[in-house]
Design a protein around this motif. Structure first.
Motif, PDB file in Angstrom:
ATOM      1  N   ASN A 164       0.824  -1.200   0.000  1.00  0.00           N
ATOM      2  CA  ASN A 164       0.000   0.000   0.000  1.00  0.00           C
ATOM      3  C   ASN A 164       0.857   1.248   0.000  1.00  0.00           C
ATOM      4  O   ASN A 164       0.533   2.243  -0.657  1.00  0.00           O
ATOM      5  CB  ASN A 164      -0.938   0.016   1.215  1.00  0.00           C
ATOM      6  CG  ASN A 164      -2.050  -1.009   1.083  1.00  0.00           C
ATOM      7  OD1 ASN A 164      -2.364  -1.456  -0.010  1.00  0.00           O
ATOM      8  ND2 ASN A 164      -2.655  -1.392   2.204  1.00  0.00           N
ATOM      9  N   ALA A 165       1.936   1.212   0.764  1.00  0.00           N
ATOM     10  CA  ALA A 165       2.840   2.365   0.821  1.00  0.00           C
ATOM     11  C   ALA A 165       3.462   2.610  -0.541  1.00  0.00           C
ATOM     12  O   ALA A 165       3.568   3.749  -1.000  1.00  0.00           O
ATOM     13  CB  ALA A 165       3.934   2.132   1.870  1.00  0.00           C
ATOM     14  N   GLN A 166       3.863   1.512  -1.217  1.00  0.00           N
ATOM     15  CA  GLN A 166       4.457   1.663  -2.533  1.00  0.00           C
ATOM     16  C   GLN A 166       3.441   2.199  -3.534  1.00  0.00           C
ATOM     17  O   GLN A 166       3.765   3.030  -4.379  1.00  0.00           O
ATOM     18  CB  GLN A 166       5.014   0.328  -3.026  1.00  0.00           C
ATOM     19  CG  GLN A 166       6.218  -0.166  -2.239  1.00  0.00           C
ATOM     20  CD  GLN A 166       6.637  -1.549  -2.689  1.00  0.00           C
ATOM     21  OE1 GLN A 166       6.320  -1.977  -3.781  1.00  0.00           O
ATOM     22  NE2 GLN A 166       7.344  -2.245  -1.828  1.00  0.00           N
ATOM     23  N   ALA A 167       2.204   1.727  -3.414  1.00  0.00           N
ATOM     24  CA  ALA A 167       1.165   2.155  -4.354  1.00  0.00           C
ATOM     25  C   ALA A 167       0.836   3.628  -4.184  1.00  0.00           C
ATOM     26  O   ALA A 167       0.460   4.311  -5.132  1.00  0.00           O
ATOM     27  CB  ALA A 167      -0.101   1.308  -4.149  1.00  0.00           C
ATOM     28  N   SER A 168       0.968   4.130  -2.922  1.00  0.00           N
ATOM     29  CA  SER A 168       0.626   5.513  -2.659  1.00  0.00           C
ATOM     30  C   SER A 168       1.717   6.467  -3.110  1.00  0.00           C
ATOM     31  O   SER A 168       1.496   7.662  -3.229  1.00  0.00           O
ATOM     32  CB  SER A 168       0.348   5.720  -1.165  1.00  0.00           C
ATOM     33  OG  SER A 168       1.532   5.507  -0.408  1.00  0.00           O
ATOM     34  N   GLU A 169       2.923   5.967  -3.355  1.00  0.00           N
ATOM     35  CA  GLU A 169       4.004   6.816  -3.810  1.00  0.00           C
ATOM     36  C   GLU A 169       3.801   7.162  -5.282  1.00  0.00           C
ATOM     37  O   GLU A 169       3.320   6.370  -6.067  1.00  0.00           O
ATOM     38  CB  GLU A 169       5.350   6.110  -3.621  1.00  0.00           C
ATOM     39  CG  GLU A 169       5.723   5.888  -2.158  1.00  0.00           C
ATOM     40  CD  GLU A 169       7.024   5.111  -2.020  1.00  0.00           C
ATOM     41  OE1 GLU A 169       7.579   4.713  -3.062  1.00  0.00           O
ATOM     42  OE2 GLU A 169       7.476   4.913  -0.887  1.00  0.00           O
ATOM     43  N   HIS A 170       4.184   8.385  -5.636  1.00  0.00           N
ATOM     44  CA  HIS A 170       4.072   8.783  -7.032  1.00  0.00           C
ATOM     45  C   HIS A 170       5.150   8.087  -7.851  1.00  0.00           C
ATOM     46  O   HIS A 170       6.311   8.038  -7.444  1.00  0.00           O
ATOM     47  CB  HIS A 170       4.205  10.298  -7.152  1.00  0.00           C
ATOM     48  CG  HIS A 170       3.097  11.038  -6.486  1.00  0.00           C
ATOM     49  ND1 HIS A 170       1.784  10.951  -6.905  1.00  0.00           N
ATOM     50  CD2 HIS A 170       3.085  11.884  -5.419  1.00  0.00           C
ATOM     51  CE1 HIS A 170       1.027  11.709  -6.146  1.00  0.00           C
ATOM     52  NE2 HIS A 170       1.793  12.277  -5.239  1.00  0.00           N
ATOM     53  N   PRO A 171       4.793   7.556  -9.013  1.00  0.00           N
ATOM     54  CA  PRO A 171       5.793   6.896  -9.865  1.00  0.00           C
ATOM     55  C   PRO A 171       6.915   7.863 -10.232  1.00  0.00           C
ATOM     56  O   PRO A 171       6.690   9.057 -10.428  1.00  0.00           O
ATOM     57  CB  PRO A 171       4.979   6.487 -11.097  1.00  0.00           C
ATOM     58  CG  PRO A 171       3.566   6.435 -10.626  1.00  0.00           C
ATOM     59  CD  PRO A 171       3.446   7.493  -9.575  1.00  0.00           C
ATOM     60  N   ALA A 172       8.119   7.338 -10.317  1.00  0.00           N
ATOM     61  CA  ALA A 172       9.280   8.170 -10.629  1.00  0.00           C
ATOM     62  C   ALA A 172       9.225   8.653 -12.074  1.00  0.00           C
ATOM     63  O   ALA A 172       8.857   7.904 -12.978  1.00  0.00           O
ATOM     64  CB  ALA A 172      10.558   7.380 -10.383  1.00  0.00           C
ATOM     65  N   TRP A 173       9.565   9.906 -12.274  1.00  0.00           N
ATOM     66  CA  TRP A 173       9.663  10.462 -13.617  1.00  0.00           C
ATOM     67  C   TRP A 173      10.960  11.256 -13.692  1.00  0.00           C
ATOM     68  O   TRP A 173      11.589  11.545 -12.684  1.00  0.00           O
ATOM     69  CB  TRP A 173       8.457  11.344 -13.953  1.00  0.00           C
ATOM     70  CG  TRP A 173       8.235  12.478 -12.987  1.00  0.00           C
ATOM     71  CD1 TRP A 173       7.505  12.452 -11.849  1.00  0.00           C
ATOM     72  CD2 TRP A 173       8.792  13.800 -13.083  1.00  0.00           C
ATOM     73  NE1 TRP A 173       7.553  13.673 -11.214  1.00  0.00           N
ATOM     74  CE2 TRP A 173       8.335  14.514 -11.950  1.00  0.00           C
ATOM     75  CE3 TRP A 173       9.614  14.448 -14.002  1.00  0.00           C
ATOM     76  CZ2 TRP A 173       8.675  15.853 -11.726  1.00  0.00           C
ATOM     77  CZ3 TRP A 173       9.959  15.776 -13.779  1.00  0.00           C
ATOM     78  CH2 TRP A 173       9.487  16.461 -12.651  1.00  0.00           C
ATOM     79  N   SER A 174      11.354  11.597 -14.908  1.00  0.00           N
ATOM     80  CA  SER A 174      12.617  12.312 -15.069  1.00  0.00           C
ATOM     81  C   SER A 174      12.569  13.115 -16.360  1.00  0.00           C
ATOM     82  O   SER A 174      11.510  13.235 -16.990  1.00  0.00           O
ATOM     83  CB  SER A 174      13.788  11.328 -15.097  1.00  0.00           C
ATOM     84  OG  SER A 174      13.698  10.490 -16.239  1.00  0.00           O
ATOM     85  N   TYR A 175      13.702  13.644 -16.745  1.00  0.00           N
ATOM     86  CA  TYR A 175      13.800  14.387 -18.002  1.00  0.00           C
ATOM     87  C   TYR A 175      14.588  13.632 -19.060  1.00  0.00           C
ATOM     88  O   TYR A 175      14.789  14.130 -20.167  1.00  0.00           O
ATOM     89  CB  TYR A 175      14.439  15.764 -17.766  1.00  0.00           C
ATOM     90  CG  TYR A 175      13.522  16.713 -17.016  1.00  0.00           C
ATOM     91  CD1 TYR A 175      12.491  17.366 -17.674  1.00  0.00           C
ATOM     92  CD2 TYR A 175      13.687  16.940 -15.653  1.00  0.00           C
ATOM     93  CE1 TYR A 175      11.637  18.226 -16.999  1.00  0.00           C
ATOM     94  CE2 TYR A 175      12.849  17.807 -14.968  1.00  0.00           C
ATOM     95  CZ  TYR A 175      11.823  18.451 -15.644  1.00  0.00           C
ATOM     96  OH  TYR A 175      10.984  19.308 -14.971  1.00  0.00           O
ATOM     97  N   ASP A 176      15.038  12.432 -18.730  1.00  0.00           N
ATOM     98  CA  ASP A 176      15.768  11.641 -19.722  1.00  0.00           C
ATOM     99  C   ASP A 176      15.472  10.158 -19.512  1.00  0.00           C
ATOM    100  O   ASP A 176      14.842   9.766 -18.529  1.00  0.00           O
ATOM    101  CB  ASP A 176      17.283  11.905 -19.646  1.00  0.00           C
ATOM    102  CG  ASP A 176      17.845  11.690 -18.251  1.00  0.00           C
ATOM    103  OD1 ASP A 176      17.121  11.152 -17.376  1.00  0.00           O
ATOM    104  OD2 ASP A 176      19.016  12.041 -18.022  1.00  0.00           O
ATOM    105  N   GLY A 177      15.890   9.342 -20.454  1.00  0.00           N
ATOM    106  CA  GLY A 177      15.702   7.893 -20.331  1.00  0.00           C
ATOM    107  C   GLY A 177      14.249   7.464 -20.394  1.00  0.00           C
ATOM    108  O   GLY A 177      13.406   8.122 -21.005  1.00  0.00           O
ATOM    109  N   ASN A 178      13.946   6.354 -19.718  1.00  0.00           N
ATOM    110  CA  ASN A 178      12.603   5.784 -19.754  1.00  0.00           C
ATOM    111  C   ASN A 178      11.565   6.622 -19.017  1.00  0.00           C
ATOM    112  O   ASN A 178      10.367   6.404 -19.184  1.00  0.00           O
ATOM    113  CB  ASN A 178      12.619   4.365 -19.168  1.00  0.00           C
ATOM    114  CG  ASN A 178      13.408   3.392 -20.028  1.00  0.00           C
ATOM    115  OD1 ASN A 178      13.496   3.557 -21.244  1.00  0.00           O
ATOM    116  ND2 ASN A 178      13.986   2.370 -19.409  1.00  0.00           N
TER     117      ASN A 178
END
Length: 246
Positions: A18-32
């Motif tokens: 549940n804690a993992q699900a509540s975290e916002h998915p990682a995003w960036s300016y490069d790569g995937n």
């Protein structure tokens, strides 16, 4: 006893998920995790792809109107500076106010992008600051200031002296910053409806982009870029027929 241990383990595992699900998915300016992939990272980020009024944009062919004078009130207060891995963000909830559309928007934070996110008549700038304001109902207004190559910006130098070098770190700024020094003296502006320029790319944001840039030295831009280690600007998005007024 074994059953109790298994039940506790299961509860802990569920809590972890549940804690993992509540975290916002990682995003960036490069790569995937780069801007073209933001919508693929989470359903929460779907507007990054499907939205019709996304930011930033190339400002061109603005409609001339009688815009109200920009009403900003600044307080000189100590601030806190954070490196969140995406930008250098300065937390500011000390009473700095934007009055717009007969509403009061309080400054929440301001941060920087290099190169600029918005462009003006196709022109990009080496640095852009976003002053993010919010009213009592949670609506957002962003005031953007462009920086052009030139003399060192004194107020920016004060901020850069405290710039946290690593992601996740923060520093308190003991000296007071005069935010007026980060704004042009001539306060004419463009206005349009847009979105956040980072996930979840929420739309309905009031955008104010100052027409006149302020100066920044080449060294100041290099110092910021060295800490970021990569460009941190979202590419220009389609206007989809939006009207920009001035």
């Amino acid at each position: 006893m074994k059953l109790r241990v298994l039940m506790v383990s299961a509860l802990l595992a569920t809590a972890s998920l549940n804690a993992q699900a509540s975290e916002h998915p990682a995003w960036s300016y490069d790569g995937n995790g780069s801007p073209e992939h933001w919508a693929e990272l989470s359903p929460e980020y779907s507007q990054c792809q499907t939205g019709a009024n996304q930011s930033p944009i190339n400002i061109t062919a603005a409609l001339k109107t009688n815009l109200e004078p920009l009403n900003l009130r600044f307080m000189e207060l100590p601030l806190k500076e954070v490196n969140n891995g995406h930008t250098i963000q300065v937390a500011d909830k000390g009473g700095d106010i934007l009055t717009l559309d007969n509403q009061t928007f309080e400054l929440q934070q301001f941060h920087f992008h290099t190169p600029s996110e918005n462009t003006i008549e196709g022109r990009s700038f080496p640095l852009e600051a976003h002053f993010v304001h919010q009213n009592a109902t949670g609506e957002i207004a962003v005031v953007a200031v462009m920086f052009r190559p030139g003399e060192e910006n004194k107020e920016l130098s004060k901020l850069w002296q405290h710039m946290p070098a690593s992601a996740g770190s923060e520093t308190a700024i003991s000296q007071k910053i005069d935010l007026k020094g980060l704004f042009p003296k001539e306060m004419s502006y463009y206005r349009f409806s847009g979105s956040l320029t980072t996930p979840p790319c929420t739309e309905g944001v009031r955008w104010i982009v100052m027409k006149q840039p302020v100066t920044v030295s080449e060294q100041q831009v290099k110092q910021f870029a060295a800490v970021m280690r990569h460009p941190n600007n979202r590419p220009v998005q389609p206007a989809h027929g939006r009207v920009v007024v001035e």
